[in-house]
Design a protein around this motif. Structure first.
Motif, mmCIF file in Angstrom:
data_model
loop_
_atom_site.group_PDB
_atom_site.id
_atom_site.type_symbol
_atom_site.label_atom_id
_atom_site.label_comp_id
_atom_site.label_asym_id
_atom_site.label_seq_id
_atom_site.Cartn_x
_atom_site.Cartn_y
_atom_site.Cartn_z
ATOM 1 N N MET A 1 0.843 -1.173 0.000
ATOM 2 C CA MET A 1 0.000 0.000 0.000
ATOM 3 C C MET A 1 0.892 1.242 0.000
ATOM 4 N N LYS A 2 0.617 2.171 -0.891
ATOM 5 C CA LYS A 2 1.368 3.421 -0.931
ATOM 6 C C LYS A 2 0.773 4.389 0.087
ATOM 7 N N THR A 3 1.628 5.117 0.744
ATOM 8 C CA THR A 3 1.168 6.159 1.657
ATOM 9 C C THR A 3 1.674 7.502 1.168
ATOM 10 N N TYR A 4 0.956 8.544 1.536
ATOM 11 C CA TYR A 4 1.289 9.886 1.076
ATOM 12 C C TYR A 4 1.242 10.852 2.236
ATOM 13 N N GLU A 5 2.016 11.887 2.126
ATOM 14 C CA GLU A 5 1.946 13.004 3.043
ATOM 15 C C GLU A 5 1.369 14.165 2.245
ATOM 16 N N ILE A 6 0.242 14.685 2.682
ATOM 17 C CA ILE A 6 -0.474 15.732 1.955
ATOM 18 C C ILE A 6 -0.456 16.997 2.807
ATOM 19 N N GLU A 7 0.125 18.042 2.260
ATOM 20 C CA GLU A 7 0.174 19.320 2.966
ATOM 21 C C GLU A 7 -0.745 20.290 2.245
ATOM 22 N N VAL A 8 -1.818 20.667 2.912
ATOM 23 C CA VAL A 8 -2.758 21.623 2.329
ATOM 24 C C VAL A 8 -2.148 23.003 2.455
ATOM 25 N N GLN A 9 -1.944 23.654 1.309
ATOM 26 C CA GLN A 9 -1.327 24.974 1.311
ATOM 27 C C GLN A 9 -2.364 26.089 1.253
ATOM 28 N N ARG A 10 -3.512 25.790 0.647
ATOM 29 C CA ARG A 10 -4.546 26.825 0.534
ATOM 30 C C ARG A 10 -5.892 26.151 0.291
ATOM 31 N N LEU A 11 -6.903 26.549 1.067
ATOM 32 C CA LEU A 11 -8.274 26.112 0.813
ATOM 33 C C LEU A 11 -8.890 27.108 -0.158
ATOM 34 N N LYS A 12 -9.409 26.608 -1.284
ATOM 35 C CA LYS A 12 -9.947 27.512 -2.300
ATOM 36 C C LYS A 12 -11.466 27.610 -2.235
ATOM 37 N N SER A 13 -12.140 26.471 -2.208
ATOM 38 C CA SER A 13 -13.597 26.497 -2.164
ATOM 39 C C SER A 13 -14.128 25.163 -1.677
ATOM 40 N N MET A 14 -15.420 25.170 -1.385
ATOM 41 C CA MET A 14 -16.086 23.961 -0.960
ATOM 42 C C MET A 14 -17.509 24.015 -1.492
ATOM 43 N N ALA A 24 -11.826 22.238 -2.957
ATOM 44 C CA ALA A 24 -10.796 22.642 -3.921
ATOM 45 C C ALA A 24 -9.645 23.197 -3.089
ATOM 46 N N VAL A 25 -8.486 22.588 -3.219
ATOM 47 C CA VAL A 25 -7.327 22.986 -2.419
ATOM 48 C C VAL A 25 -6.077 23.025 -3.275
ATOM 49 N N ASP A 26 -5.126 23.845 -2.855
ATOM 50 C CA ASP A 26 -3.762 23.747 -3.354
ATOM 51 C C ASP A 26 -3.036 22.886 -2.337
ATOM 52 N N ALA A 27 -2.442 21.794 -2.788
ATOM 53 C CA ALA A 27 -1.801 20.878 -1.848
ATOM 54 C C ALA A 27 -0.503 20.335 -2.422
ATOM 55 N N LEU A 28 0.403 20.031 -1.529
ATOM 56 C CA LEU A 28 1.655 19.380 -1.871
ATOM 57 C C LEU A 28 1.493 17.915 -1.469
ATOM 58 N N VAL A 29 1.619 17.005 -2.430
ATOM 59 C CA VAL A 29 1.439 15.581 -2.168
ATOM 60 C C VAL A 29 2.764 14.873 -2.421
ATOM 61 N N LEU A 30 3.283 14.253 -1.371
ATOM 62 C CA LEU A 30 4.561 13.556 -1.460
ATOM 63 C C LEU A 30 4.381 12.100 -1.065
ATOM 64 N N SER A 31 5.004 11.221 -1.810
ATOM 65 C CA SER A 31 5.002 9.815 -1.451
ATOM 66 C C SER A 31 5.836 9.646 -0.184
ATOM 67 N N ARG A 32 5.358 8.807 0.722
ATOM 68 C CA ARG A 32 6.066 8.614 1.979
ATOM 69 C C ARG A 32 6.435 7.144 2.132
ATOM 70 N N PRO A 33 7.702 6.857 2.356
ATOM 71 C CA PRO A 33 8.091 5.460 2.544
ATOM 72 C C PRO A 33 7.497 4.908 3.834
ATOM 73 N N VAL A 34 7.064 3.661 3.799
ATOM 74 C CA VAL A 34 6.476 3.031 4.972
ATOM 75 C C VAL A 34 7.577 2.354 5.770
ATOM 76 N N ARG A 35 7.618 2.670 7.039
ATOM 77 C CA ARG A 35 8.572 2.023 7.935
ATOM 78 C C ARG A 35 7.807 1.044 8.809
ATOM 79 N N ASP A 36 8.501 0.082 9.347
ATOM 80 C CA ASP A 36 7.848 -0.944 10.151
ATOM 81 C C ASP A 36 7.080 -0.378 11.339
ATOM 82 N N GLU A 37 7.617 0.649 11.973
ATOM 83 C CA GLU A 37 6.974 1.173 13.174
ATOM 84 C C GLU A 37 5.839 2.162 12.858
ATOM 85 N N GLN A 38 5.716 2.583 11.608
ATOM 86 C CA GLN A 38 4.667 3.534 11.237
ATOM 87 C C GLN A 38 3.429 2.794 10.761
#
Length: 78
Positions: A1-14, A24-38
């Protein structure tokens, strides 16, 4: 399973349409490596200001949806 870290930079609308609430958001989406303890879930990061705005917008959208419900269902008891 891929995991991601999503940082919302700006809320635009709902908006809501046919039972779905769309953000509707401006967001930074980065793939995050999975570690055993996470856990294997993705995470979302919001600034306190954006989190407060999101709560306000969600309350407004839910209030609009409640207005569309028949009076007998507004109490929350089904």
């Amino acid at each position: 399973m891929k995991t991601y870290e999503i940082e919302v930079q700006r809320l635009k609308s709902m908006k809501h349409d046919k039972g779905l609430i769309e953000l509707a958001v401006d967001a930074l989406v980065l793939s995050r490596p999975v570690r055993d303890e996470q856990s294997t879930s993705s995470s979302v990061r919001l600034s306190v200001e954006d989190a407060r705005t999101l709560v306000i917008l969600l309350k407004q959208q839910l209030a609009e949806l409640d207005k569309l419900q028949p009076r007998s269902r507004r109490s929350g008891r089904c």
